[in-house]
Structures are given as structure tokens and as C-alpha cells.
Design an enzyme around this catalytic site. Structure first.
Site, PDB file in Angstrom:
ATOM      1  N   LYS A 119       0.838  -1.204   0.000  1.00 22.86           N
ATOM      2  CA  LYS A 119       0.000   0.000   0.000  1.00 22.86           C
ATOM      3  C   LYS A 119       0.873   1.255   0.000  1.00 22.86           C
ATOM      4  O   LYS A 119       1.913   1.287   0.669  1.00 22.86           O
ATOM      5  CB  LYS A 119      -0.910  -0.022   1.247  1.00 22.86           C
ATOM      6  CG  LYS A 119      -1.740   1.237   1.438  1.00 22.86           C
ATOM      7  CD  LYS A 119      -2.686   1.515   0.282  1.00 22.86           C
ATOM      8  CE  LYS A 119      -3.241   2.932   0.304  1.00 22.86           C
ATOM      9  NZ  LYS A 119      -3.921   3.294  -0.960  1.00 22.86           N
ATOM     10  N   GLY A 145      -7.418   7.989  -0.532  1.00 20.25           N
ATOM     11  CA  GLY A 145      -6.648   9.051   0.120  1.00 20.25           C
ATOM     12  C   GLY A 145      -5.424   8.536   0.852  1.00 20.25           C
ATOM     13  O   GLY A 145      -5.036   9.076   1.890  1.00 20.25           O
ATOM     14  N   CYS A 155       0.662  11.542  -7.436  1.00 18.81           N
ATOM     15  CA  CYS A 155       0.282  12.441  -6.341  1.00 18.81           C
ATOM     16  C   CYS A 155       0.306  13.906  -6.802  1.00 18.81           C
ATOM     17  O   CYS A 155       1.132  14.276  -7.630  1.00 18.81           O
ATOM     18  CB  CYS A 155       1.263  12.314  -5.180  1.00 18.81           C
ATOM     19  SG  CYS A 155       1.411  10.669  -4.559  1.00 18.81           S
ATOM     20  N   THR A 207      -4.430   4.629 -11.819  1.00 20.96           N
ATOM     21  CA  THR A 207      -5.857   4.755 -12.181  1.00 20.96           C
ATOM     22  C   THR A 207      -6.121   5.972 -13.075  1.00 20.96           C
ATOM     23  O   THR A 207      -5.408   6.973 -13.010  1.00 20.96           O
ATOM     24  CB  THR A 207      -6.714   4.871 -10.910  1.00 20.96           C
ATOM     25  OG1 THR A 207      -6.198   5.931 -10.115  1.00 20.96           O
ATOM     26  CG2 THR A 207      -6.691   3.583 -10.113  1.00 20.96           C
TER      27      THR A 207
HETATM   28  C1  LIG Z   1      -8.500   0.861  -3.912  1.00 17.26           C
HETATM   29  C2  LIG Z   1      -7.242   1.169  -4.677  1.00 17.26           C
HETATM   30  C3  LIG Z   1      -6.154   1.762  -4.021  1.00 17.26           C
HETATM   31  C4  LIG Z   1      -4.979   2.047  -4.716  1.00 17.26           C
HETATM   32  N1  LIG Z   1      -3.904   2.601  -4.037  1.00 17.26           N
HETATM   33  C5  LIG Z   1      -2.730   2.821  -4.708  1.00 17.26           C
HETATM   34  C6  LIG Z   1      -1.578   3.311  -4.014  1.00 17.26           C
HETATM   35  O1  LIG Z   1      -1.585   3.491  -2.782  1.00 17.26           O
HETATM   36  N2  LIG Z   1      -0.451   3.556  -4.728  1.00 17.26           N
HETATM   37  C7  LIG Z   1      -0.387   3.313  -6.095  1.00 17.26           C
HETATM   38  O2  LIG Z   1       0.654   3.541  -6.721  1.00 17.26           O
HETATM   39  N3  LIG Z   1      -1.461   2.821  -6.766  1.00 17.26           N
HETATM   40  C8  LIG Z   1      -2.617   2.566  -6.112  1.00 17.26           C
HETATM   41  N4  LIG Z   1      -3.691   2.052  -6.779  1.00 17.26           N
HETATM   42  C9  LIG Z   1      -3.585   1.769  -8.239  1.00 17.26           C
HETATM   43  C10 LIG Z   1      -3.293   0.297  -8.521  1.00 17.26           C
HETATM   44  O3  LIG Z   1      -2.058  -0.107  -7.952  1.00 17.26           O
HETATM   45  C11 LIG Z   1      -3.283   0.014 -10.057  1.00 17.26           C
HETATM   46  O4  LIG Z   1      -2.266   0.822 -10.631  1.00 17.26           O
HETATM   47  C12 LIG Z   1      -4.593   0.363 -10.741  1.00 17.26           C
HETATM   48  O5  LIG Z   1      -5.691   0.019  -9.912  1.00 17.26           O
HETATM   49  C13 LIG Z   1      -4.750  -0.353 -12.091  1.00 17.26           C
HETATM   50  O6  LIG Z   1      -4.746  -1.759 -11.954  1.00 17.26           O
HETATM   51  P1  LIG Z   1      -6.107  -2.643 -11.831  1.00 17.26           P
HETATM   52  O7  LIG Z   1      -7.043  -2.183 -12.906  1.00 17.26           O
HETATM   53  O8  LIG Z   1      -5.663  -4.060 -11.975  1.00 17.26           O
HETATM   54  O9  LIG Z   1      -6.668  -2.363 -10.468  1.00 17.26           O
HETATM   55  C14 LIG Z   1      -4.887   1.746  -6.117  1.00 17.26           C
HETATM   56  C15 LIG Z   1      -5.980   1.152  -6.764  1.00 17.26           C
HETATM   57  C16 LIG Z   1      -7.141   0.844  -6.068  1.00 17.26           C
HETATM   58  C17 LIG Z   1      -8.290   0.187  -6.791  1.00 17.26           C
END
Ligand SMILES: Cc1cc2nc3c(=O)[nH]c(=O)nc-3n(C[C@H](O)[C@H](O)[C@H](O)COP(=O)(O)O)c2cc1C
Length: 306
Positions: A49, A76, A133, A196
Site C-alpha cells: 500500500k 486518500g 500524487c 488509475t
Molecule cells: C482501492 C485502490 C487503491 C490504490 N492505491 C494505490 C496506491 O496506494 N499507490 C499506487 O501507486 N497505486 C494505487 N492504486 C492503483 C493500482 O495499484 C493500479 O495501478 C490500478 O488500480 C490499475 O490496476 P487494476 O485495474 O488491476 O486495479 C490503487 C488502486 C485501487 C483500486
């Protein structure tokens, strides 16, 4: 079918994974809850995380909205802070045979560099720089949307640590290539993408966005085609390895990213509805290798017939 032993090992330019399966940051916590459900030793790596210097409670109000093919989140960066990670989570994760990737976040360049300096002294295998960020000293514009800012933050972090360095790119840009190139030139060992996509959802009955902040990050199968194309574009623009992610939920998805040139893949949103997804995907890649008589996964990386 061949009797030769298959190899799934990949080299991310100084970070060797025994297989190309990583769990994506923010979707796997620090592995504790999933360790009760699956054998973490099966994973190539875990991107933990997103960490900040101090503990963060995260955003108030609703944090997740389901879409027809994924999620919109506005968590967040809730996390216990880097000190607690070092004291409690690294020893826990070290029980398993996987690579620990520390995902770091900052509101200023200095914060990123301080995090890198702290983690440089600790037992992590790689640092993943989340440049999605907002830069509070630059009107809140995300670091990862401007190649000059990318160069500045990556250069500073590179100077702060000798650890393997992954730079995680934001997809919220018109063209990923100059951003990927700026990260490589400034010292990244490897890139990961995508984070995302910006998105929103509105509750039509009270006429307010579902998420308190209005907008959030879209993930899951809906983003896969765009994520795949951005991964392909990034691979074409740099000479360092790329970790592909965005909507991967099946082994076929993972193979698509590998054929597009990704050295490894990260599984995110799929973990929420199927904690076994990373293992099923790994097994599926193995059976695909058997089917096509491929001995070494490296033969598949970027092996696209265009
Ligand atoms: C609930 C949630 C929390 C996330 N928190 C982070 C984070 O703390 N740091 C980060 O670099 N990406 C974070 N991401 C992005 C994911 O690591 C990933 O890049 C993104 O969700 C795309 O992959 P997926 O479609 O397989 O989920 C988060 C994604 C989700 C859904």
C-alpha cells in the site's frame, strides 16, 4: 508437451522475480489478509500500500464506487506511515519468498526524497515511486503529468537511494512517451503503468458525486485496452523493463501485456473479488507456455507479430 523445466523468472533490470506476478499497490495491503487465503510464496512480488512519511487516515466519506467493469476509488492513501511499515510489515513479509516493493508517495519533491532516503537503509527489494500524487507546491498538478516535474522528482529520488527504482506512471496524460522517457533518463531502473484513470460517478437522486472529493481513480477491466496500449507505447519508447497493469483479471489479459512488451504484470482490482486471481493467472500463463511449447517466459516478452 516438453519435459524441460519451464522458467518463469524475469529480470527487471536488477530486480529478479521468480515469476512475473506482482500484486498492485493499494489492492493488497501488506499481504496480511490475503496470507490467510492464499500462499504468498507463489507471488513474484508485492507492491505494498502507498506509504507516506506520517500515518494517514485517508479520505472521509465514501471511498469506493462500483462501475459495470471495475471501481472508482478515493482512498486518500490511508496507511500506517513508513516507520510502522518498517517495524511491523517488513518482518511479516520477509517470512515469504517474494520481492517487497515499497510504494512511496509525497506532496513535494522533498517528501519523496526523504521517503527514499529512509527506505534506502531498510530491507526492501525495490522502491516504486507513485508520481500520480498532486504537487502541492505546483498548484496540485500531479507530478506524473509533466515530464519536467517527472525528471526533477526522479533525479532527486535516484540521488537519495541505491535501491532498485520503479517509476509508476499516471495514465492521465495525452502522450505517455515523453513521460516514460523522462523517467528513464532521470535514473529509473524500471517503469510500471498504469495507475488509475481520473473519473467520477454521480448519485442522481441527491444530485451529488458519490465520492466526497467528487472525482476518483478508475480501475478494473474497463481500463484494460487503454492500459495495454499505454504499456505498449511505453515499452517502445524506453530501454528499461516495464511492469504492465490495468484491468488484468485473467491469464489471457496477462499474456496480452507480456506480448506487448511487459516484463511483469501487476494484478489490482481483480484481487478484491477473487483473492486467488494472481495464482490462477500464474497457472494460466504456465499452461499457455505448455500449449505453445515455450520454455522460458522471456521468449514471450514483446514477441508480438505485427
Ligand atoms: C482501492 C485502490 C487503491 C490504490 N492505491 C494505490 C496506491 O496506494 N499507490 C499506487 O501507486 N497505486 C494505487 N492504486 C492503483 C493500482 O495499484 C493500479 O495501478 C490500478 O488500480 C490499475 O490496476 P487494476 O485495474 O488491476 O486495479 C490503487 C488502486 C485501487 C483500486
Amino acid at each position: 508437451m516438453s519435459n524441460l523445466k519451464k522458467t518463469m523468472e524475469v529480470d527487471l533490470n536488477g530486480l529478479t522475480l521468480k515469476n512475473p506476478i506482482i500484486t498492485a499497490s493499494g489492492t493488497y495491503g501488506f499481504g496480511r489478509e490475503y496470507a490467510e487465503l492464499i500462499d504468498l510464496n507463489e507471488l513474484g512480488g508485492i507492491a505494498v500500500k502507498g506509504l507516506t512519511k506520517e500515518e494517514r487516515k485517508g479520505n472521509e466519506g465514501r471511498r469506493l464506487v462500483e462501475t459495470p467493469m471495475g471501481l472508482i476509488n478515493s482512498v486518500g492513501l490511508q496507511n500506517p506511515g513508513v516507520k510502522s511499515f518498517i517495524e511491523n510489515e517488513i518482518p511479516f513479509l520477509r517470512q515469504f519468498d517474494l520481492k517487497i516493493i515499497a510504494n512511496i508517495n509525497g506532496n513535494t519533491i522533498e517528501e519523496y526524497c526523504e521517503m527514499a532516503r529512509i527506505l534506502d537503509q531498510e530491507d526492501v527489494d525495490s522502491i516504486e515511486l507513485n508520481i500520480s500524487c498532486p504537487n502541492v507546491k505546483n498548484g496540485g498538478l500531479a507530478f506524473g503529468t509533466d515530464s519536467e516535474m517527472v525528471a526533477r522528482v526522479v533525479t532527486c529520488v535516484r540521488a537519495a537511494t541505491g535501491k532498485h527504482l520503479i517509476v509508476k506512471l499516471s495514465p492521465n496524460v495525452t502522450d505517455i512517451k515523453p513521460i516514460a522517457l523522462a523517467a528513464e533518463k532521470s535514473g529509473a531502473d524500471c517503469l510500471s503503468l498504469v495507475n488509475t484513470f481520473s473519473g467520477m460517478a454521480i448519485d442522481i437522486h441527491n444530485r451529488k458525486p458519490f465520492l466526497k472529493r467528487g472525482i476518483g481513480g478508475v480501475s478494473g477491466p474497463a481500463i484494460k485496452p487503454m492500459a495495454l496500449k499505454m504499456t505498449y507505447d511505453a515499452v517502445k519508447s524506453v530501454n528499461i523493463p516495464v511492469i504492465g497493469m490495468g484491468g488484468i483479471s485473467t491469464y489471457e489479459d496477462a499474456i496480452e501485456f507480456i506480448l506487448a512488451g511487459a516484463h511483469a504484470v501487476a494484478i489490482g482490482t481483480a484481487n478484491f473479488y477473487n483473492p486467488e486471481a494472481p495464482l490462477t493467472i500464474k497457472k494460466g500463463i504456465e499452461s499457455y507456455m505448455n500449449q505453445y511449447n515455450i520454455q522460458d517466459i522471456n521468449e514471450l516478452i514483446g514477441n508480438l507479430d505485427t
